[in-house]
Design a protein around this motif. Structure first.
Motif, mmCIF file in Angstrom:
data_model
loop_
_atom_site.group_PDB
_atom_site.id
_atom_site.type_symbol
_atom_site.label_atom_id
_atom_site.label_comp_id
_atom_site.label_asym_id
_atom_site.label_seq_id
_atom_site.Cartn_x
_atom_site.Cartn_y
_atom_site.Cartn_z
ATOM 1 N N ASN A 142 0.840 -1.211 0.000
ATOM 2 C CA ASN A 142 0.000 0.000 0.000
ATOM 3 C C ASN A 142 0.872 1.257 0.000
ATOM 4 O O ASN A 142 0.387 2.353 -0.282
ATOM 5 C CB ASN A 142 -0.923 0.044 1.226
ATOM 6 N N PHE A 143 2.146 1.077 0.352
ATOM 7 C CA PHE A 143 3.075 2.220 0.421
ATOM 8 C C PHE A 143 4.134 2.075 -0.663
ATOM 9 O O PHE A 143 4.521 0.966 -1.015
ATOM 10 C CB PHE A 143 3.794 2.230 1.777
ATOM 11 N N SER A 144 4.629 3.196 -1.175
ATOM 12 C CA SER A 144 5.821 3.117 -2.022
ATOM 13 C C SER A 144 6.812 4.185 -1.589
ATOM 14 O O SER A 144 6.441 5.221 -1.028
ATOM 15 C CB SER A 144 5.468 3.247 -3.498
ATOM 16 N N TYR A 145 8.063 3.875 -1.854
ATOM 17 C CA TYR A 145 9.176 4.754 -1.459
ATOM 18 C C TYR A 145 9.691 5.385 -2.745
ATOM 19 O O TYR A 145 10.101 4.678 -3.664
ATOM 20 C CB TYR A 145 10.237 3.888 -0.783
ATOM 21 N N GLU A 146 9.635 6.708 -2.829
ATOM 22 C CA GLU A 146 9.914 7.356 -4.113
ATOM 23 C C GLU A 146 10.854 8.531 -3.952
ATOM 24 O O GLU A 146 10.891 9.172 -2.899
ATOM 25 C CB GLU A 146 8.587 7.845 -4.725
ATOM 26 N N LYS A 147 11.539 8.813 -5.054
ATOM 27 C CA LYS A 147 12.410 9.974 -5.092
ATOM 28 C C LYS A 147 11.542 11.225 -5.189
ATOM 29 O O LYS A 147 10.452 11.184 -5.773
ATOM 30 C CB LYS A 147 13.315 9.878 -6.324
ATOM 31 N N LYS A 148 12.029 12.297 -4.630
ATOM 32 C CA LYS A 148 11.252 13.540 -4.646
ATOM 33 C C LYS A 148 12.229 14.701 -4.749
ATOM 34 O O LYS A 148 13.377 14.570 -4.298
ATOM 35 C CB LYS A 148 10.455 13.615 -3.348
ATOM 36 N N ALA A 149 11.789 15.810 -5.302
ATOM 37 C CA ALA A 149 12.702 16.957 -5.436
ATOM 38 C C ALA A 149 13.122 17.468 -4.061
ATOM 39 O O ALA A 149 12.307 17.524 -3.127
ATOM 40 C CB ALA A 149 12.012 18.068 -6.211
#
Ligand code: NDP
Length: 353
Positions: A25-32
């Motif tokens: 249900n969660f994802s780990y993502e790159k962000k600015a």
């Protein structure tokens, strides 16, 4: 402000109101990285720790069902109910780079982020030197919940030799509530929890007189054996069949601290969930109090309560344990684990050192 890598945890899907939450249900993502110039009153924060709390489960539904917290939006950064961070840059004269802060309420599951200075407070130097995560356990909302719950709804009287039972007793709130009950004068202390290791911790280190593993023992029979005199105070973190078993053993004019009902958090039910009619009748016949307790309703008492918690902690009367998961990428996994009892004491995620 530089351009370090930044990451956040995003809600990708909802489990559904009647299912267990999943890591997926969660994802780990790159962000600015937040590169804009700070406006007056802003702080740039590096996240150090996240507090994981069962109340977040309702935020995974389309409607949280409670007024004080909103549902998480799909595709957006998840935010929890507490954490610890370090000020990296400050546009507020009260804060300097290097200050360690904790939020008044919400805290994003994000590596670097900008907040308004008036939404966080500096941790006292003494606390950061012992351990900054104390503000997530005994010297934070968990400790306040345990202390004020016991004080406001427990009706513990010194020298009355009352029997106190705690459910989810090896969790963050339960472990403190039991120790506080003992420190405030209850006679016999019984903890209910989900593993032998947890039971052993309660009886060998925390001063519980008896511990019951609800997964391998018959709660009703064991309570009968260890509390023939009945139960006077019940700190209820779980609800469901465990609580029904405890309530059947409660004495006339006894008291329930209705703190949480985690056994029903993966069910499409209102809060607090309905209870069986025979239990309702027992409450009435025996004049057992069972009023909902919400720590946020007692903010005017936070300061003296934190003073007392600090005193008990310094005197060694409150022992604290933490289960720490390393890495922001593992926050979803740690939350799912905690909801199934993977933690002993406070479940925390360490984001950075
Ligand atoms: P905990 O550290 O206690 O973690 C949750 C624990 O619940 C798990 O470790 C697990 O332990 C137990 N659990 C999970 N599912 C079940 C189940 N089906 N039956 C029995 N036990 C279960 O979390 P917290 O200390 O943060 O929270 C404890 C309770 O306090 C929750 O209900 C929470 O909502 C409530 N709370 C209420 C507040 C208020 O203001 N009223 C404020 C803060 C928390 P085990 O291995 O023993 O199963």
């Amino acid at each position: 402000m530089g351009d370090a890598d930044n990451f956040h945890v995003v809600l990708r899907s909802r489990p559904g109101e009647s299912n267990e939450p999943l890591e997926s249900n969660f994802s780990y993502e790159k962000k600015a990285y937040p590169t804009e110039t700070l406006s007056s009153g802003d702080l740039l924060i590096k996240n150090r720790f996240l507090s994981l709390d069962p109340a977040l489960r309702c935020r995974m539904n389309e409607d949280s069902g409670v007024q004080y917290i909103k549902a998480w939006e799909l595709g957006k950064t998840v935010d929890g109910l507490g954490g610890v961070g370090e000020v990296i840059a400050s546009a507020d004269s009260s804060f300097q780079p290097g200050d360690i802060v904790t939020p008044n309420f919400e805290w994003p599951w994000e590596l670097y982020f900008v907040v308004k200075a008036n939404t966080v407070r500096k941790l006292p130097e003494a606390m950061t030197q012992i351990s900054p995560t104390l503000c997530l356990s005994v010297l934070g909302v968990t400790g306040l919940t345990a202390y004020l719950g016991v004080k406001e709804k427990g009706h513990i009287r010194r020298d009355a030799n009352q029997v106190m039972v705690v459910s989810a007793a090896a969790g963050s709130t339960g472990s403190l509530a039991g120790q506080i009950g003992k420190a405030e004068g209850c006679g016999k202390l019984v903890g209910i929890c989900g593993s032998d290791t947890k039971c052993q911790w309660l009886t060998t280190e925390l001063g519980f007189d008896v511990a019951i593993n609800y997964k391998t023992e018959n709660v009703s029979e064991k309570l009968e054996a260890v509390c023939p005199e009945g139960v006077d105070v019940y700190f209820d973190n779980v609800g469901g069949s465990i609580s029904n078993d405890v309530i059947r053993k409660m004495n006339q004019d006894s008291h329930i601290i209705l703190c949480g009902q985690i056994a029903d958090y993966n069910k499409d039910l209102p809060y607090p969930p309905p209870i069986p009619t025979d239990i309702e009748a027992t409450l009435k016949d025996k004049n057992i109090t069972r009023e909902r307790f919400l720590v946020l309703n007692y903010q005017d008492q936070f300061e003296p309560a934190l003073g007392r918690l600090m005193e008990l902690y310094v005197q060694g009367k409150l022992k604290v344990k933490e289960t720490i998961e390393m890495g922001l990428e593992n926050a979803g996994k740690a939350f799912v684990s905690m909801m199934k009892g993977g933690n002993i004491g406070k479940q925390i995620v360490q984001v950075t050192r």
